[in-house]
Design a protein around this motif. Structure first.
Motif, mmCIF file in Angstrom:
data_model
loop_
_atom_site.group_PDB
_atom_site.id
_atom_site.type_symbol
_atom_site.label_atom_id
_atom_site.label_comp_id
_atom_site.label_asym_id
_atom_site.label_seq_id
_atom_site.Cartn_x
_atom_site.Cartn_y
_atom_site.Cartn_z
ATOM 1 N N ALA A 71 0.849 -1.193 0.000
ATOM 2 C CA ALA A 71 0.000 0.000 0.000
ATOM 3 C C ALA A 71 0.884 1.242 0.000
ATOM 4 N N ILE A 72 0.279 2.387 -0.250
ATOM 5 C CA ILE A 72 1.007 3.660 -0.284
ATOM 6 C C ILE A 72 0.785 4.376 1.042
ATOM 7 N N TYR A 73 1.888 4.746 1.690
ATOM 8 C CA TYR A 73 1.821 5.357 3.021
ATOM 9 C C TYR A 73 2.525 6.710 3.036
ATOM 10 N N ILE A 74 2.035 7.572 3.950
ATOM 11 C CA ILE A 74 2.661 8.863 4.197
ATOM 12 C C ILE A 74 2.422 9.222 5.665
ATOM 13 N N HIS A 75 3.172 10.152 6.198
ATOM 14 C CA HIS A 75 3.009 10.558 7.600
ATOM 15 C C HIS A 75 1.612 11.128 7.826
ATOM 16 N N ARG A 76 1.030 10.804 8.966
ATOM 17 C CA ARG A 76 -0.342 11.230 9.263
ATOM 18 C C ARG A 76 -0.515 12.740 9.246
ATOM 19 N N GLN A 77 0.523 13.487 9.531
ATOM 20 C CA GLN A 77 0.409 14.940 9.587
ATOM 21 C C GLN A 77 0.560 15.612 8.225
ATOM 22 N N ARG A 105 -5.071 13.912 4.647
ATOM 23 C CA ARG A 105 -6.420 14.399 4.955
ATOM 24 C C ARG A 105 -7.365 14.330 3.764
ATOM 25 N N LEU A 106 -6.854 13.965 2.584
ATOM 26 C CA LEU A 106 -7.687 13.931 1.381
ATOM 27 C C LEU A 106 -8.490 12.629 1.302
ATOM 28 N N PRO A 107 -9.751 12.699 0.810
ATOM 29 C CA PRO A 107 -10.563 11.487 0.673
ATOM 30 C C PRO A 107 -10.082 10.575 -0.455
ATOM 31 N N ALA A 108 -9.362 11.152 -1.422
ATOM 32 C CA ALA A 108 -8.792 10.381 -2.532
ATOM 33 C C ALA A 108 -7.564 11.129 -3.036
ATOM 34 N N VAL A 109 -6.556 10.373 -3.455
ATOM 35 C CA VAL A 109 -5.311 10.969 -3.916
ATOM 36 C C VAL A 109 -5.001 10.464 -5.323
ATOM 37 N N ILE A 116 5.819 3.087 -1.057
ATOM 38 C CA ILE A 116 5.053 1.853 -1.245
ATOM 39 C C ILE A 116 5.653 0.804 -0.325
ATOM 40 N N LEU A 117 4.873 0.360 0.644
ATOM 41 C CA LEU A 117 5.383 -0.513 1.694
ATOM 42 C C LEU A 117 4.455 -1.707 1.932
ATOM 43 N N PRO A 118 4.997 -2.831 2.385
ATOM 44 C CA PRO A 118 4.139 -3.967 2.747
ATOM 45 C C PRO A 118 3.271 -3.599 3.956
ATOM 46 N N ARG A 119 2.007 -3.930 3.887
ATOM 47 C CA ARG A 119 1.116 -3.633 5.010
ATOM 48 C C ARG A 119 1.603 -4.281 6.300
ATOM 49 N N TRP A 120 2.076 -5.525 6.210
ATOM 50 C CA TRP A 120 2.512 -6.221 7.422
ATOM 51 C C TRP A 120 3.690 -5.509 8.072
ATOM 52 N N HIS A 163 5.130 2.757 13.962
ATOM 53 C CA HIS A 163 4.840 3.322 15.279
ATOM 54 C C HIS A 163 3.541 4.130 15.253
ATOM 55 N N ASP A 164 2.607 3.673 14.393
ATOM 56 C CA ASP A 164 1.276 4.273 14.310
ATOM 57 C C ASP A 164 1.340 5.750 13.926
ATOM 58 N N VAL A 165 2.296 6.092 13.070
ATOM 59 C CA VAL A 165 2.404 7.484 12.614
ATOM 60 C C VAL A 165 2.160 7.612 11.119
ATOM 61 N N LEU A 166 1.920 6.482 10.432
ATOM 62 C CA LEU A 166 1.716 6.527 8.992
ATOM 63 C C LEU A 166 0.246 6.363 8.638
ATOM 64 N N GLN A 167 -0.135 6.978 7.524
ATOM 65 C CA GLN A 167 -1.497 6.896 7.014
ATOM 66 C C GLN A 167 -1.467 6.227 5.638
ATOM 67 N N GLU A 168 -2.298 5.207 5.445
ATOM 68 C CA GLU A 168 -2.420 4.583 4.131
ATOM 69 C C GLU A 168 -3.242 5.505 3.231
ATOM 70 N N LEU A 169 -2.703 5.855 2.074
ATOM 71 C CA LEU A 169 -3.372 6.800 1.183
ATOM 72 C C LEU A 169 -4.385 6.090 0.286
ATOM 73 N N PRO A 170 -5.560 6.717 0.081
ATOM 74 C CA PRO A 170 -6.586 6.141 -0.788
ATOM 75 C C PRO A 170 -6.303 6.459 -2.255
ATOM 76 N N VAL A 171 -5.449 5.668 -2.881
ATOM 77 C CA VAL A 171 -5.061 5.851 -4.279
ATOM 78 C C VAL A 171 -5.714 4.755 -5.107
ATOM 79 N N ALA A 172 -6.278 5.120 -6.262
ATOM 80 C CA ALA A 172 -6.947 4.142 -7.119
ATOM 81 C C ALA A 172 -5.980 3.023 -7.509
ATOM 82 N N GLY A 173 -6.447 1.774 -7.380
ATOM 83 C CA GLY A 173 -5.623 0.629 -7.734
ATOM 84 C C GLY A 173 -4.771 0.095 -6.600
ATOM 85 N N TRP A 174 -4.830 0.764 -5.452
ATOM 86 C CA TRP A 174 -4.061 0.335 -4.283
ATOM 87 C C TRP A 174 -5.007 0.052 -3.120
ATOM 88 N N PRO A 175 -4.630 -0.904 -2.245
ATOM 89 C CA PRO A 175 -3.401 -1.697 -2.192
ATOM 90 C C PRO A 175 -3.336 -2.754 -3.287
#
Length: 288
Positions: free
Chosen positions: A170-176, A181-185, A234-238, A245-257
């Protein structure tokens, strides 16, 4: 009629790489040696395998017809090597295992427990690498068995088998970050933000989006970069769930995860011994 294994390998490698010179580099031989080997094979078979009129050799219709037969011969030779290794029963004194961070830790921990009990006296080494680096370590003999995400192509000197286990990327970025904060990226939007890209020593330019990039040959290092807020990756979910450390947000990108399939591979020139074959069998028998 007997055919030289070197001639068969030279032919298949020339097909795989697209030229005699590339085959020579891959097999660490001179171009004249490759050309002679293929010419000898053509003489033995009584057919012309390559059209040499163009800049690069092109398979003739006869070559296209013969190619799968030669590949079958080489595959049968590999199976014969495996059988002989199993029957010999001489356990190798050392086994080096290289794996990708794509492969979930829990998948190999139970295998290593059983390996320790079955082969208590063997020296064991575990390496971490990704993609082409795993293949390179197998080819140069630095590692005996490797696990990596499925590659589009493999060299002819390795044997590959698909594992039943895989991973979700999945695609991840820092929560801040504002993108969190976007519903779709959109991918176009991602290209304006620094990508944390997986690179390898053999191909450091791969997996780049076209935008600004920081890279590393380690997925765990990319995870740490993302946690520091340096960009998206792009990182493995596991991996994120277990070591984040619960600081990353999975981004809602079409075709992912995306689900990533995983292969195990080993050299067919210098196949692993009984301990390595046991490891391969355990990997292939593992259920999701």
């Amino acid at each position: 009629m007997n055919y030289s294994p070197e001639s068969l390998e030279a032919f298949v490698q020339a097909v795989e790489t697209g030229s005699f010179s590339a085959a020579a580099r891959k097999l660490k031989k001179s171009q004249s040696t490759i050309s002679s080997a293929i010419a000898n094979l053509e003489a033995d078979l009584g057919v012309t395998l390559f059209d040499r009129q163009s800049r690069q050799p092109v398979l003739t219709d006869q070559g296209k017809h013969i190619l799968p037969y030669i590949q079958s011969i080489m595959a049968a030779s590999e199976r014969l090597n495996e059988v002989s290794v199993r029957l010999a029963g001489n356990v190798e004194p050392r086994l080096s295992f290289v794996l990708s961070d794509v492969w979930q830790t829990s998948h190999h921990e139970s295998i290593l427990q059983r390996f320790s009990q079955r082969f208590p006296d063997i020296e064991f080494e575990c390496l971490i690498a990704e993609d082409e680096d795993v293949i390179d370590l197998i080819q140069i003999g630095r590692a005996h068995v490797g696990v990596l995400r499925v590659q589009p192509r493999y060299p002819v000197d390795v044997t590959v088998a698909r594992l039943q286990v895989g991973a979700e990327m999945a695609i991840y970025i820092h929560r801040q970050h504002e993108l969190a904060r976007l519903p779709a990226v959109e991918m176009d939007t991602l290209q304006t933000v620094r990508q944390l890209s997986l690179s390898t020593f053999t191909d450091p330019t791969r997996n780049k989006s076209g935008g600004p990039t920081w890279s590393s040959p380690s997925l765990l290092m990319l995870l740490e970069m993302a946690e520091q807020g340096f960009g998206w990756g792009i990182l493995p979910r596991w991996l994120v769930e277990q070591f984040g450390h619960d600081v990353l947000q999975e981004l809602p990108v079409a075709g992912w995860p995306q689900r990533i399939d995983v292969d195990v591979l080993w050299s067919n020139k210098t196949p692993p011994g009984p301990a390595g074959r046991w490891m391969i069998d355990q990997l292939r028998a593992q259920n999701p």
